[in-house]
Scaffold this active site. Structure first.
Site, PDB file in Angstrom:
ATOM      1  N   GLY A 111       9.045  38.334 -54.192  1.00 13.50           N
ATOM      2  CA  GLY A 111       8.217  39.439 -53.396  1.00 13.50           C
ATOM      3  C   GLY A 111       9.405  40.193 -52.443  1.00 13.50           C
ATOM      4  O   GLY A 111       9.579  41.364 -52.516  1.00 13.50           O
ATOM      5  N   PHE A 112       9.892  39.381 -51.339  1.00 16.95           N
ATOM      6  CA  PHE A 112      10.516  40.235 -50.382  1.00 16.95           C
ATOM      7  C   PHE A 112      10.062  41.151 -49.401  1.00 16.95           C
ATOM      8  O   PHE A 112      10.671  41.881 -48.950  1.00 16.95           O
ATOM      9  CB  PHE A 112      12.045  40.414 -50.972  1.00 16.95           C
ATOM     10  CG  PHE A 112      12.805  39.563 -51.906  1.00 16.95           C
ATOM     11  CD1 PHE A 112      12.971  38.105 -51.517  1.00 16.95           C
ATOM     12  CD2 PHE A 112      12.804  39.715 -53.256  1.00 16.95           C
ATOM     13  CE1 PHE A 112      13.718  37.250 -52.260  1.00 16.95           C
ATOM     14  CE2 PHE A 112      13.114  38.699 -54.355  1.00 16.95           C
ATOM     15  CZ  PHE A 112      13.646  37.704 -53.794  1.00 16.95           C
ATOM     16  N   GLY A 137       8.678  31.602 -54.251  1.00 17.44           N
ATOM     17  CA  GLY A 137       9.852  31.229 -54.409  1.00 17.44           C
ATOM     18  C   GLY A 137      10.164  30.423 -53.203  1.00 17.44           C
ATOM     19  O   GLY A 137      11.278  29.666 -52.890  1.00 17.44           O
ATOM     20  N   ARG A 196      11.070  22.332 -36.752  1.00 17.36           N
ATOM     21  CA  ARG A 196      10.858  21.356 -37.848  1.00 17.36           C
ATOM     22  C   ARG A 196      11.120  21.661 -39.156  1.00 17.36           C
ATOM     23  O   ARG A 196      10.565  22.818 -39.444  1.00 17.36           O
ATOM     24  CB  ARG A 196       9.746  20.396 -37.828  1.00 17.36           C
ATOM     25  CG  ARG A 196       9.540  19.515 -38.615  1.00 17.36           C
ATOM     26  CD  ARG A 196       8.388  18.483 -38.613  1.00 17.36           C
ATOM     27  NE  ARG A 196       8.416  17.455 -37.364  1.00 17.36           N
ATOM     28  CZ  ARG A 196       7.398  17.126 -36.655  1.00 17.36           C
ATOM     29  NH1 ARG A 196       6.319  17.532 -36.900  1.00 17.36           N
ATOM     30  NH2 ARG A 196       7.867  16.225 -35.865  1.00 17.36           N
ATOM     31  N   LEU A 208      10.357  21.303 -42.594  1.00 19.71           N
ATOM     32  CA  LEU A 208       9.465  20.516 -43.436  1.00 19.71           C
ATOM     33  C   LEU A 208      10.082  20.151 -44.664  1.00 19.71           C
ATOM     34  O   LEU A 208       9.617  18.830 -45.070  1.00 19.71           O
ATOM     35  CB  LEU A 208       8.104  21.609 -43.599  1.00 19.71           C
ATOM     36  CG  LEU A 208       7.603  22.173 -42.668  1.00 19.71           C
ATOM     37  CD1 LEU A 208       6.411  23.245 -42.822  1.00 19.71           C
ATOM     38  CD2 LEU A 208       6.969  21.226 -41.634  1.00 19.71           C
ATOM     39  N   LYS A 219       8.911  26.347 -37.607  1.00 13.98           N
ATOM     40  CA  LYS A 219       8.859  27.610 -37.731  1.00 13.98           C
ATOM     41  C   LYS A 219       9.301  28.184 -38.973  1.00 13.98           C
ATOM     42  O   LYS A 219       8.845  27.548 -39.945  1.00 13.98           O
ATOM     43  CB  LYS A 219       9.824  28.389 -36.363  1.00 13.98           C
ATOM     44  CG  LYS A 219       9.307  28.045 -35.318  1.00 13.98           C
ATOM     45  CD  LYS A 219       9.897  28.461 -33.962  1.00 13.98           C
ATOM     46  CE  LYS A 219      11.064  27.555 -33.586  1.00 13.98           C
ATOM     47  NZ  LYS A 219      11.468  27.799 -32.104  1.00 13.98           N
ATOM     48  N   VAL A 267      12.227  30.009 -41.711  1.00 12.90           N
ATOM     49  CA  VAL A 267      13.704  30.124 -41.945  1.00 12.90           C
ATOM     50  C   VAL A 267      14.281  31.461 -42.866  1.00 12.90           C
ATOM     51  O   VAL A 267      15.413  31.598 -42.940  1.00 12.90           O
ATOM     52  CB  VAL A 267      14.502  29.073 -42.378  1.00 12.90           C
ATOM     53  CG1 VAL A 267      14.685  27.841 -41.325  1.00 12.90           C
ATOM     54  CG2 VAL A 267      14.025  28.232 -43.675  1.00 12.90           C
ATOM     55  N   GLU A 272      13.690  34.402 -43.411  1.00 13.49           N
ATOM     56  CA  GLU A 272      14.130  35.606 -42.997  1.00 13.49           C
ATOM     57  C   GLU A 272      15.227  35.664 -41.978  1.00 13.49           C
ATOM     58  O   GLU A 272      16.101  36.250 -42.197  1.00 13.49           O
ATOM     59  CB  GLU A 272      12.942  36.630 -42.170  1.00 13.49           C
ATOM     60  CG  GLU A 272      11.979  36.809 -43.152  1.00 13.49           C
ATOM     61  CD  GLU A 272      10.803  37.756 -42.962  1.00 13.49           C
ATOM     62  OE1 GLU A 272      10.223  38.502 -43.657  1.00 13.49           O
ATOM     63  OE2 GLU A 272      10.675  37.892 -41.507  1.00 13.49           O
TER      64      GLU A 272
END
Lengths: 732, 213, 318
Positions: free
Chosen positions: A241-242, A469, A615, A617, A688, A690, A692
């Site tokens: 999608g982006f 994704g 963190r 995940l 949080k 990553v 982007e």
């Protein structure tokens, strides 16, 4: 669940499942071709017909006539939707241009008709038999020519004017004043926009490919003028999608209209040559950056002024935004101006604002470091700030940028870089290294989930969260497994269905943290229900290995559902913490390039990203997010540009041969390091995003490496060989 | 081969287009798109049998049906993906008679008797092909849409290197190509992954091939 | 795509005869360009004559010491053939620089020669294009022309021929063999196959209606150092901005053909006499009369620098 104070210790901190490198739970389906995407739900409903979209042949103007007779008479044709027979259509909150044009045309390839036929071949052939006559009107297609007319969009981004920029800049002993440009870019996700619509009375079901289910239910209901209760969206797998699938597009609306007219389920995929002009793109920007510093490298004045364009009523690309927060400076001016352009609709693409903004800012920082004769890594460290520079009482919740830079420099071998550009050569190749800071704010968005426990001890999570994704399936399963003390094989995750609780959706790199926090909230409720059923106190209960342990007691979790499935639903709601703290993610990109001294072709040889983003995940999918973003950054740096025909007003290279994105051979082995960080201000997950962050700053790192290799500073992306050629060393 | 066919055009259409030619500096105010005269628009169907994943299928298909659409829309084997439909992305890659091809750029009717292997024929979730398992282990995919094409291509690429077929990355044309990352990267370049899983994909393929990436 | 009747020919003669018996026939072999264009209705054949069963899939030694390449030999097989790799490395390198593995597996020798331009305005049926719709104008000249041609072009068309293979074959003095519907055959130099656009860019080659290419022959090996240098924005799976095919002999003489800049593989034999004098001297003659656009003027310098690098590499390897 309200999240209004920093998280304390909670079951996620056990880190038995969360934080462990975990392969994707849907991997066996995706790698064997069994995961169904939007156009592939053959069994969902019978009697599917095919729709093909016709796009406008002009950029701006009106349809003067539209002859459908030949197409209607063509074999297999069931229905043709146009603005003339579609009925009154509204416009969704998130759309700028209409999804079905006519008689007014707002941009090239705006949909003007949908042909529905028995087969794909018939629909496609009939679509070309529609005879459309247009009257063109003049349009604005060139950002530079309308730049001066740009206006401040206060609601989107008001000017930041802090201190006395003009005075401080004028007084600064070392100054940089440079202008950069970034081109229009395409998301170019691999799966085309696609939808299948089926009506049952006045109820509409749509199988689609969409990142934001709840937004899109609303927008589709608004567009069609029907109650949103009557709309169901199903989007379990999304082929990328982006940001291009944040909103409903023509396929969605036209599938619904086509199915209504044909009285049959209809599926529609946009053809690839249509997508680039029919759908949204990242708008081009022009950015002027001025930096004033003391001789020892302390920034005293920083101005970042940007310009972008969009259709009337559209959005400004917030490229200057990172300069509000990234570096310390007493005096600051950060502004964006929006002009009207009649190109296709500009809208969000991965790291909107920050991605093009950091492409410019991080070259400017490199230029300034050279002017100051300070190492570019050191220059950034010198100008770090631990607080919002404009509101110093507001600290960053976590900011480990300096560690990112230092760790990266050491791991990459930054000390082997030649400070003097153009000084390292291997045969025909000029070698250079570059650095760029990664910076992206952390957003928090309400997110809900439902969790079920059955009498076999199986935990099922339902949320309208999507996996584009990004790895949502897996981190959600990890979250439920951690919270309820079961193995991943005991967890079923069901996503992307509007009949499930509304989630944050996938956007702005907030989806991972927020959607898992929503699952956390629902699991907290389920734990309470389990404890109640088992007659134990939830405060004393430990959920371990499929059991609930209280003192000596060790009760099977499944027993709680012995007399019927347990269901708990909740949402995480974020309150005032973002006012007290600035939440952001940070990183540092290091790149080595080789530039062919004869042809100017640039090839990336090494890449390293160091990230500090709360963190992590799932280190496996988080790493993939970052390498994917680094790859997109290679494209942005070296090849990606929607070429504008400034006379005819459209993106010329509108297919995947013309719009080049990186291929395997462009991408070296990539390294990613995550710093050990938890951020209790972000959510109970302390995570949080990553996805982007990884894109921000990487293109500038490449640009800076090209400079280091050649001594040539290119300020207009992409850095194609024609921009280097006449400045390369003479051929012997 | 003969000179290219010209689109038949109505007299009216020619006149309008004439305006376009005359006014190169000023855009024509009126334009006509796709006002094409019809030749026979009746679909022409043909019977054929396709061997897909060791199974024979008898089909009556429109001659226009691509191999990709035959697989996806007629056999409901949707593992092969339509990313561009023009040979520009590789998502539709299947193996036909032992060779990888873009199934979007070939007609089903041209494959009477061909042996086609799709992603569904390589392995299933319960019985993964080693390449599928390696993609999972190395996270060689994200959204998953290009993945079946990548995997079909990867399986074929290792065969091509074994057969000694050279590539643009081969330093020598006279020596057999080597199983190294650079060779695999070049040969896989017809499979675009916009999620950018390339680095992991090369690791996955290298593991199956038994080389260090 | 318009409906069409699909026919399968069993011999070259039958294919040509079949094509002549109907109106609006096209031969199809690999199909990788023809189907691409049929989907956009830029090609609208009423009949497709599949030639995959007609033989012509062999690479044979020719009596003059050269090699005869069947029209249906796939690009992969041609590039991998031991004789081609050994004696005509230029051709193998050019083939391997083109397209992708998947496309090379289906693309044929004749189809590659006859592939049509990749000009984005040709590919967009909404835009004026004299090649696609004669008399409609050329939107590319005033539009986005970075990829397009600068020599051999005309006011009616600045499209380039996109093949890599053909550039190498041109440098190797290839000949083309054909058969016509009346059964007659002929052989002529590849240099005479592609036409310059002039006022009729829709006419792209010198083949008669329904004439079928049966083979390409290469004369006996020229020896020397073979270099095919393709320059492009991304590292693979992209058309050339510029390509240089060069065969350089020990004494510095040789031959040169260029891709990416002209409507046909570009070779000017008299320019080759300048090879011992360096790239600038060669390019002065090779690109004499070039009419670049604002967008593609960089290709002049790019050709010169690329050729200089190729000649330097040849000196090193010699």
């Amino acid at each position: 669940m309200k999240f209004d104070t920093p998280a304390q210790t909670n079951p996620i901190d056990q880190l038995k499942v969360i934080g462990k490198a975990t392969t994707r739970i849907e991997g066996p389906l995706k790698t064997t071709g069994q995961a169904p995407y939007a156009y592939e739900h053959h069994d969902a409903v019978a009697n599917q017909a095919y729709g093909v979209v016709v796009g406008a042949a002009i950029a701006k103007g009106r349809i003067t006539s539209m002859k459908l007779e030949q197409a209607q008479a063509a074999p297999g044709v069931l229905a043709i939707v146009t603005a003339a027979n579609a009925g009154k259509l509204g416009k969704g909150k998130y759309n700028t241009a209409k999804l079905l044009g006519g008689p007014e045309i707002q941009h090239y390839h705006q949909a003007v008709a949908l042909v529905v036929a028995e087969t794909f071949e018939q629909a496609q052939a009939a679509a070309s038999l529609i005879d459309v006559q247009y009257q063109r009107s003049d349009g604005a297609f060139d950002l530079r020519s309308v730049q001066a007319s740009g206006v401040e969009e206060k609601e989107q981004m008001a000017d930041t004017l802090h201190g006395d920029f003009d005075g401080a800049f004028a007084a600064a002993p070392v100054q940089l004043d440079a202008t950069y440009s970034t081109p229009d870019q395409a998301h170019a996700m691999m799966e085309p926009m696609a939808s299948m619509a089926a009506w049952d009375g006045d109820k509409l079901t749509l199988w689609t490919s969409n990142q934001m289910i709840a937004w899109s239910v609303d927008d589709l209901a608004t567009t069609l003028g029907i109650p949103k209760e009557n709309v169901r969206l199903i989007s379990p797998y999304i082929g990328g999608g982006f940001g291009g699938k944040l909103f409903i597009r023509a396929d969605t609306v036209l599938a619904a209209l086509g199915a209504r007219l044909a009285k049959r389920p209809v599926k529609v995929a946009l053809t690839r040559p249509l997508i680039f002009n029919n759908c949204t793109h990242r708008p081009a920007t022009i950015q002027r950056i001025r930096i004033g510093a003391t001789a020892d490298g302390k920034i005293t004045a920083m101005a970042h002024e940007g310009w972008s364009g969009d259709l009337p009523g559209g959005k400004v690309e917030l490229a200057a935004q990172p300069s509000k927060l990234l570096y310390a400076a007493e005096n600051r001016r950060v502004t964006m101006r929006l002009s009207t352009l009649d190109l296709p609709e500009g809208n969000a693409m991965r790291a909107p604002g920050e991605a093009p903004g950091m492409m410019a800012l991080e070259i400017a920082m490199d230029e300034m470091a050279h002017k100051l004769n300070i190492d570019p890594v050191q220059f950034r460290i010198l100008n770090d700030t631990q607080v919002d520079p404009v509101k110093p009482e507001r600290p960053f919740s976590q900011r480990h940028l300096i560690e990112c830079l230092r760790t990266g420099a050491e791991r990459f071998g930054w000390d082997r870089r030649h400070a003097q550009p153009g000084n390292q050569r291997e045969g025909r190749w000029l070698i250079g290294m570059g650095v760029g800071v990664a910076f992206r704010n952390n957003l928090t968005v309400k997110s809900g989930a439902r969790v079920r426990l059955n009498d076999r001890g199986i935990v099922t999570v339902e949320t309208d969260m999507t996996d584009i994704g990004t790895g949502s399936y897996t981190i959600i399963a990890q979250t439920a497994a951690e919270m309820l003390g079961v193995g991943l094989d005991q967890v079923v995750v069901r996503l992307g269905d509007s009949s499930f609780p509304a989630s944050s959706g996938s956007g702005g790199q907030f989806g991972g943290n927020c959607s898992t926090a929503g699952v956390y909230a629902a699991c907290v409720k389920l734990r309470e229900a389990v404890a109640q059923r088992l007659g134990v106190s939830v405060e004393d209960a430990e959920f371990v290995d499929g059991h609930v342990r209280v003192g000596e007691q060790n009760l099977p979790l499944r027993d709680a559902a012995r007399n019927g499935e347990l269901v708990a639903e909740d949402a995480i709601e974020f309150a005032e913490l973002s006012k007290k703290f600035q939440q952001s993610t940070f990183g540092a990109h290091f790149v080595e390039v080789a530039v062919d001294s004869a042809t100017g072709e640039t090839r990336v040889r090494r890449m390293l990203a160091v990230c500090a983003a709360g963190r992590i995940l799932n280190p496996t999918s988080a790493r993939s997010q970052v390498i994917g973003a680094m790859t997109m950054g290679v494209g942005a740096a070296l090849m990606e540009e929607l070429a504008v025909d400034r006379q005819l007003g459209f993106f010329v290279n509108h297919d995947l041969a013309g719009y080049e994105v990186p291929v395997h051979a462009d991408i070296p082995h990539q390294e990613v390091i995550f710093l050990d960080e938890t951020d209790p201000v972000s959510s109970p997950m302390k995570a949080k995003g990553v996805g982007e962050l990884g894109l921000c700053g990487v293109s500038a790192a490449i640009a800076n490496a090209v400079y280091n290799a050649t001594g040539i500073r290119v300020r207009e992306y992409p850095i194609t060989l024609d921009k280097l050629l006449d400045k390369l060393p003479p051929m012997s | 081969m003969d000179t290219p066919d010209l689109l038949p055009m109505s007299r009216r259409h020619l006149l309008i287009l004439g305006v376009v030619t005359a006014a190169t500096a000023v855009l024509p105010p009126f334009i006509s798109a796709r006002a094409s005269a019809v030749n026979s628009s009746r679909p022409i169907t043909t019977s054929l049998s396709l061997w897909v994943n060791d199974q024979q299928y008898e089909l009556d298909l429109d001659t226009r049906t691509t191999l990709l659409d035959a697989l996806r829309e007629h056999l409901h084997l949707t593992g092969s993906k339509k990313g561009c439909d023009h040979g520009q992305c590789g998502a539709c890659t299947v193996i036909a008679n032992g060779r990888r091809i873009n199934s979007c750029l070939t007609l089903a009717v041209m494959h009477q008797g061909s042996k086609i292997t799709t992603i569904e024929g390589l392995g299933t979730p319960d019985q993964l092909h080693p390449m599928q398992a390696a993609f999972i282990r190395h996270d060689g995919y994200q959204c998953g849409y290009c993945t079946p094409g990548q995997i079909c291509s990867a399986v074929a690429v290792l065969g091509e290197i074994r057969q000694g077929i050279p590539s643009h990355a081969s330093p020598s044309l006279t020596e057999p190509p080597q199983l190294i990352a650079g060779e695999i990267q070049e040969r896989m370049s017809g499979n675009i992954c916009r999620c950018g899983a390339y680095s992991n994909i090369i690791e996955a393929i290298s593991e199956v091939a038994g080389v260090n990436a | 795509m318009r409906p069409f009747t699909y026919l399968r020919a069993q011999s070259p003669a039958e294919a040509a005869t079949l094509a002549a018996q109907v109106s609006g026939a096209r031969f199809i072999a690999g199909g990788s360009n023809l189907l691409d264009l049929m989907k956009l209705e830029i090609e609208t054949p009423a009949y497709l004559i599949d030639v995959n069963d007609v033989g012509l899939d062999r690479i044979e030694a020719a009596q003059d010491g050269g090699v005869r390449i069947g029209a249906l030999v796939r690009n992969t097989d041609l590039a991998a053939h031991p004789r081609i790799r050994k004696d005509y490395a230029l051709l193998a390198r050019a083939l391997l620089a083109g397209a992708s593995g998947q496309l090379r597996n289906v693309a044929t020798t004749a189809g590659n020669l006859l592939q049509r331009t990749r000009c984005p305005y040709f590919y967009d049926p909404n835009q004026a294009c004299n090649k696609r719709q004669p008399g409609s104008g050329c939107a590319a000249i005033a539009g986005f022309s970075r990829q397009l041609g600068l020599i051999g072009v005309s006011d009616a068309c600045i499209a380039t021929h996109p093949s890599d293979m053909a550039v190498a074959m041109r440098a190797l003095d290839a000949q083309v063999e054909t058969i016509k519907p009346d059964g007659s055959t002929r052989t002529f130099p590849l240099s005479e196959l592609h036409r310059l656009p002039g006022n009729s860019p829709n006419i792209e080659n010198s083949l008669a209606p329904n004439e079928l290419i049966t083979a390409v022959t290469l004369p006996r090996p020229l020896g020397g150092t073979h270099i095919y240098q393709k320059v492009r924005d991304r590292s693979s799976y992209a058309f050339a901005l510029v390509s240089v095919a060069a065969i350089v002999q020990k004494d510095g003489r040789g031959c040169i053909a260029l891709g990416g800049i002209a409507p046909k593989p570009w070779r000017v034999e008299r320019a080759e006499t300048e090879m011992p004098n360096g790239a600038k001297a060669v390019v002065g003659q090779l690109l004499d009369g070039a009419t670049p656009t604002h967008d593609n003027a960089f290709k002049l310098l790019l050709v010169e620098r690329t050729l200089a690098a190729v000649l330097a590499q040849a000196r090193e390897q010699a």
